[in-house]
Design an enzyme around this catalytic site. Structure first.
Site, PDB file in Angstrom:
ATOM      1  N   ASP A 116       0.749  -0.998   0.242  1.00 39.13           N
ATOM      2  CA  ASP A 116      -0.123  -0.154   0.259  1.00 39.13           C
ATOM      3  C   ASP A 116       0.660   1.675  -0.147  1.00 39.13           C
ATOM      4  O   ASP A 116       2.021   1.580   0.955  1.00 39.13           O
ATOM      5  CB  ASP A 116      -0.856  -0.147   1.410  1.00 39.13           C
ATOM      6  CG  ASP A 116      -2.104  -1.008   1.329  1.00 39.13           C
ATOM      7  OD1 ASP A 116      -2.564  -1.384   0.329  1.00 39.13           O
ATOM      8  OD2 ASP A 116      -2.080  -1.548   2.013  1.00 39.13           O
ATOM      9  N   GLN A 117       0.205   2.171  -0.303  1.00 36.33           N
ATOM     10  CA  GLN A 117       1.649   3.597  -1.059  1.00 36.33           C
ATOM     11  C   GLN A 117       1.290   4.070   0.268  1.00 36.33           C
ATOM     12  O   GLN A 117       2.785   4.533   0.961  1.00 36.33           O
ATOM     13  CB  GLN A 117       0.498   4.556  -1.378  1.00 36.33           C
ATOM     14  CG  GLN A 117       0.825   6.003  -1.456  1.00 36.33           C
ATOM     15  CD  GLN A 117       0.235   6.630  -2.646  1.00 36.33           C
ATOM     16  OE1 GLN A 117      -1.114   6.925  -3.678  1.00 36.33           O
ATOM     17  NE2 GLN A 117       0.538   7.996  -2.444  1.00 36.33           N
TER      18      GLN A 117
END
Length: 189
Positions: A54-55
């Site tokens: 995930d970012q």
């Protein structure tokens, strides 16, 4: 370290590096493959994402440098030979020292959130992960996680569902998490 990129290992087939929080792991403008190409000084370098984070998460990632390497890494991932361990600091203490979550998750695109549900529904997916409590001070805990399935926000949803949201995660956490995130300028998507 290569042009600000923390590269751990590099050969003609793969690159292993640390993805900083806030950077997209896939090949999009400003994503990790772009940053690796920039660090290598080769805008045409063949850098292929074979897994993602995930970012908002930082961590070790492996990138392939050819179609053949990407195929082999993908085969290893499918075959369970490629192991990933996630570490999370959570509010509270899980009831069991070790365990497995086997739940049904449903993703709400409108709310940009994944939910644990109690019965099958259209669009829902089975989700499984193993965890181990590594240490705790009674208020927060360090948990090691092995994903068996890889669903969107799976770790965050599972941990929040048992009342142990990831520290600083306002989307799945508590008001305390929101205050922590605001204090440190963290943004979760």
């Amino acid at each position: 370290e290569l042009s600000g990129m923390n590269i751990i290992y590099y050969d003609k087939s793969i690159i292993v590096c640390i993805k900083p929080a806030g950077v997209i792991s896939t090949d999009e403008p400003g994503g990790m493959p772009d940053l690796i190409r920039e660090a290598l000084g080769d805008p045409e370098a063949d850098i292929r994402a074979v897994h993602r984070l995930d970012q908002v998460v930082s961590g070790l990632m492996v990138y392939a440098q050819s179609n053949e390497a990407a195929s082999e890494l993908s085969r290893q991932i499918r075959g369970g030979e490629f192991k990933k361990t996630y570490l999370a600091v959570v509010h509270g203490v899980p009831e069991e020292r070790k365990g497995r979550f086997e739940d049904i998750l449903l993703r709400s695109k409108e709310k940009h959130k994944t939910f644990v549900i109690n019965k099958p529904a259209r669009g829902a997916q089975d989700a499984i992960l193993d965890y181990e409590l590594l240490c705790s001070d009674g208020e927060t805990s360090l948990v090691a996680i092995q994903l068996i399935t890889g669903r969107t926000h799976q770790i965050r949803a599972h941990l929040a569902d048992i009342g142990c949201p990831i520290l600083g995660d306002p989307q799945y956490g508590s008001a305390e998490s929101q205050a922590f995130s605001a204090k440190w300028g963290l943004e979760y998507q």
